[in-house]
Design a protein around this motif. Structure first.
Motif, short mmCIF file in Angstrom:
data_model
loop_
_atom_site.label_atom_id
_atom_site.label_comp_id
_atom_site.label_asym_id
_atom_site.label_seq_id
_atom_site.Cartn_x
_atom_site.Cartn_y
_atom_site.Cartn_z
N ALA A 1 42.49 18.79 -50.97
CA ALA A 1 42.22 19.46 -49.69
C ALA A 1 40.90 19.05 -49.07
CB ALA A 1 42.24 20.98 -49.90
N ALA A 2 40.10 18.25 -49.80
CA ALA A 2 38.73 17.94 -49.39
C ALA A 2 38.59 17.43 -47.96
CB ALA A 2 38.10 16.95 -50.37
N PRO A 3 39.45 16.52 -47.46
CA PRO A 3 39.27 16.06 -46.08
C PRO A 3 39.34 17.20 -45.06
CG PRO A 3 40.69 14.55 -47.27
CD PRO A 3 40.50 15.74 -48.16
N ALA A 4 40.27 18.14 -45.25
CA ALA A 4 40.38 19.28 -44.33
C ALA A 4 39.20 20.23 -44.49
CB ALA A 4 41.69 20.03 -44.56
N ILE A 5 38.76 20.41 -45.73
CA ILE A 5 37.59 21.27 -45.95
C ILE A 5 36.37 20.65 -45.27
CG2 ILE A 5 36.02 22.17 -47.71
CD1 ILE A 5 38.46 22.26 -49.62
N GLU A 6 36.22 19.35 -45.38
CA GLU A 6 35.09 18.66 -44.74
C GLU A 6 35.16 18.79 -43.23
OE1 GLU A 6 35.14 14.71 -46.26
OE2 GLU A 6 34.66 15.35 -48.32
N ARG A 7 36.38 18.72 -42.68
CA ARG A 7 36.51 18.91 -41.23
C ARG A 7 36.05 20.31 -40.82
NH1 ARG A 7 41.26 15.82 -42.12
NH2 ARG A 7 42.62 17.66 -42.28
N ALA A 8 36.44 21.30 -41.61
CA ALA A 8 36.05 22.67 -41.30
C ALA A 8 34.55 22.87 -41.43
CB ALA A 8 36.79 23.64 -42.22
N MET A 9 33.95 22.19 -42.39
CA MET A 9 32.52 22.38 -42.64
C MET A 9 31.64 21.51 -41.74
SD MET A 9 32.61 24.66 -45.03
CE MET A 9 30.95 24.66 -45.66
N SER A 10 32.24 20.56 -41.05
CA SER A 10 31.44 19.60 -40.28
C SER A 10 30.66 20.27 -39.15
CB SER A 10 32.33 18.51 -39.70
OG SER A 10 33.28 19.05 -38.79
N GLY A 11 31.15 21.37 -38.65
CA GLY A 11 30.45 22.06 -37.57
C GLY A 11 29.52 23.16 -38.04
N MET A 12 29.35 23.28 -39.35
CA MET A 12 28.51 24.35 -39.89
C MET A 12 27.03 24.00 -39.76
SD MET A 12 30.50 26.79 -41.27
CE MET A 12 32.27 26.96 -41.61
N ALA A 13 26.18 25.03 -39.85
CA ALA A 13 24.73 24.85 -39.77
C ALA A 13 24.23 24.07 -40.99
CB ALA A 13 24.06 26.21 -39.70
N PRO A 14 23.08 23.40 -40.86
CA PRO A 14 22.57 22.54 -41.94
C PRO A 14 22.33 23.27 -43.27
CG PRO A 14 21.41 22.10 -39.89
CD PRO A 14 22.27 23.32 -39.65
N THR A 15 22.05 24.56 -43.22
CA THR A 15 21.74 25.28 -44.46
C THR A 15 22.98 25.62 -45.29
OG1 THR A 15 21.86 27.38 -43.26
CG2 THR A 15 19.69 26.35 -43.47
N VAL A 16 24.16 25.53 -44.70
CA VAL A 16 25.36 26.08 -45.32
C VAL A 16 25.72 25.38 -46.63
CG1 VAL A 16 27.86 26.38 -45.05
CG2 VAL A 16 26.30 27.06 -43.20
N ALA A 17 25.71 24.05 -46.63
CA ALA A 17 26.15 23.31 -47.81
C ALA A 17 25.30 23.66 -49.03
CB ALA A 17 26.10 21.81 -47.54
N ASP A 18 23.98 23.67 -48.87
CA ASP A 18 23.11 24.00 -50.00
C ASP A 18 23.28 25.46 -50.43
OD1 ASP A 18 22.10 21.45 -50.18
OD2 ASP A 18 20.29 21.88 -49.01
N ASP A 19 23.51 26.33 -49.46
CA ASP A 19 23.67 27.75 -49.79
C ASP A 19 24.99 27.99 -50.54
OD1 ASP A 19 21.25 28.50 -48.78
OD2 ASP A 19 22.02 29.08 -46.81
N ILE A 20 26.02 27.22 -50.24
CA ILE A 20 27.26 27.31 -51.00
C ILE A 20 27.02 26.90 -52.45
CG2 ILE A 20 29.54 26.26 -51.31
CD1 ILE A 20 29.69 26.12 -48.22
#
Length: 332
Positions: free
Chosen positions: A304-323
């Protein structure tokens, strides 16, 4: 025009409740709303909150509980909170997408793997706190904390062990674009139908699978039309305790402290009840003949990673590290 109709509709609903002997919100009254019916962890938490407010504030406030969308849909109640026409709600996640979409990682499947990581992300990370700030700035909502809704799995009338087994499977999906995109990336054929039609669609063969918490197959008696439950644990879509900022700002410090403490206790109680009910549903569904397949989530997340990446692409810069921080904190 739509806003005018909404306010008129809310006024009519309040007038209707007066006709049935329920008083409208006055000073000292806390209306609190939820879209679910009776008997669930939602009602249990709201009743606990009602009891706690009585203990903490005596006769200063009367808590009136409104279940089953009595004063409107989730969106309508959010608008009433926005304009200060009601006080509190135990609401779903729509407000995050509406007011803080750039921090709404909670609503993306296969991102946060357990309840502890969901709660940590919302309450303890920079992204979660920013989501709370934006809910106030854009929606006049005071955020008071999340409450667990059991993780969602999938049911099917064929055994699913790996993502490859999903290829071409007609699966009922709610009309939530990011969910549909993720599951289609996994190979399913998404069929969007109302939740009220799920059982009939399965019985007629229109769909052969669906995703939801275990309450869905139990309450819908899906053992009559489905054989397997696959524990994908792909999403918890929690409840959220919120208050109208307009009302909240008019309270005393003592009242705000007491209400915050009552919410904290009530949401933990609701989370406990939800966990117990989820365990009961699993045992009951097995007793009814459904077979649980406990899969490794990693291959599903990888596909599912490509779709997850599409969903996360518009997220704020802090989101990935906070996850990452939330997942790490939940594994300690």
């Amino acid at each position: 025009m739509a806003f005018t109709r909404l306010v008129q509709g809310a006024a009519f609903a309040v007038a209707a409740t007066i006709g049935f002997g329920i008083a409208p919100a006055l000073a000292g009254t806390i209306e609190i709303h939820n879209t679910m019916g009776t008997g669930g962890s939602e009602e249990a938490a709201l009743v606990k909150f009602q009891e706690l407010i009585k203990d903490k504030l005596g006769d200063d406030f009367e808590v009136n509980i409104y279940l089953n969308s009595q004063l409107g849909s989730e969106a309508e109640v959010l608008e009433l909170l926005n304009i200060g026409q009601t006080q509190m709600a135990l609401t779903g996640g729509a407000f995050m997408g509406q007011y803080a979409a750039e921090y709404n990682a909670v609503s993306v499947p296969f991102v946060l793997p357990n309840w502890e990581s969901v709660e940590h992300y919302i309450m303890d990370t920079e992204s979660g706190k920013k989501m709370q700030e934006l809910a106030r700035e854009r929606g006049n909502l005071v955020y008071l904390g999340p409450q667990k809704r059991a993780f969602r799995h999938m049911t099917s009338n064929k055994a699913i062990h790996t993502p490859d087994d999903l290829e071409g499977l007609p699966m009922r999906m709610p009309k939530i674009p990011v969910w549909i995109d993720v599951w289609e990336q996994l190979g399913i054929q998404a069929v969007v139908i109302p939740s009220s039609d799920i059982y009939l669609a399965m019985r007629t063969g229109q769909v052969q699978a669906h995703e939801n918490s275990l309450a869905s197959p139990y309450t819908r008696q899906m053992w009559e039309v489905q054989k397997f439950i696959i524990t994908t644990s792909h999403l918890s879509f929690p409840w959220h305790w919120v208050a109208s900022a307009q009302w909240w700002d008019g309270l005393t410090d003592e009242q705000r402290t007491a209400i915050s403490e009552a919410v904290a206790e009530a949401r933990q109680y609701g989370t406990q009840v939800e966990t117990e009910k989820d365990s009961f549903y699993r045992d009951a569904l097995i007793e009814k003949g459904m077979e649980f397949i406990d899969v490794d989530q990693a291959p599903f997340r990888e596909k599912a990673a490509p779709a997850i990446e599409r969903a996360m692409s518009g997220m704020a810069p802090t989101v990935a590290d906070d996850i990452k921080a939330s997942i790490a904190a939940s594994s300690k």
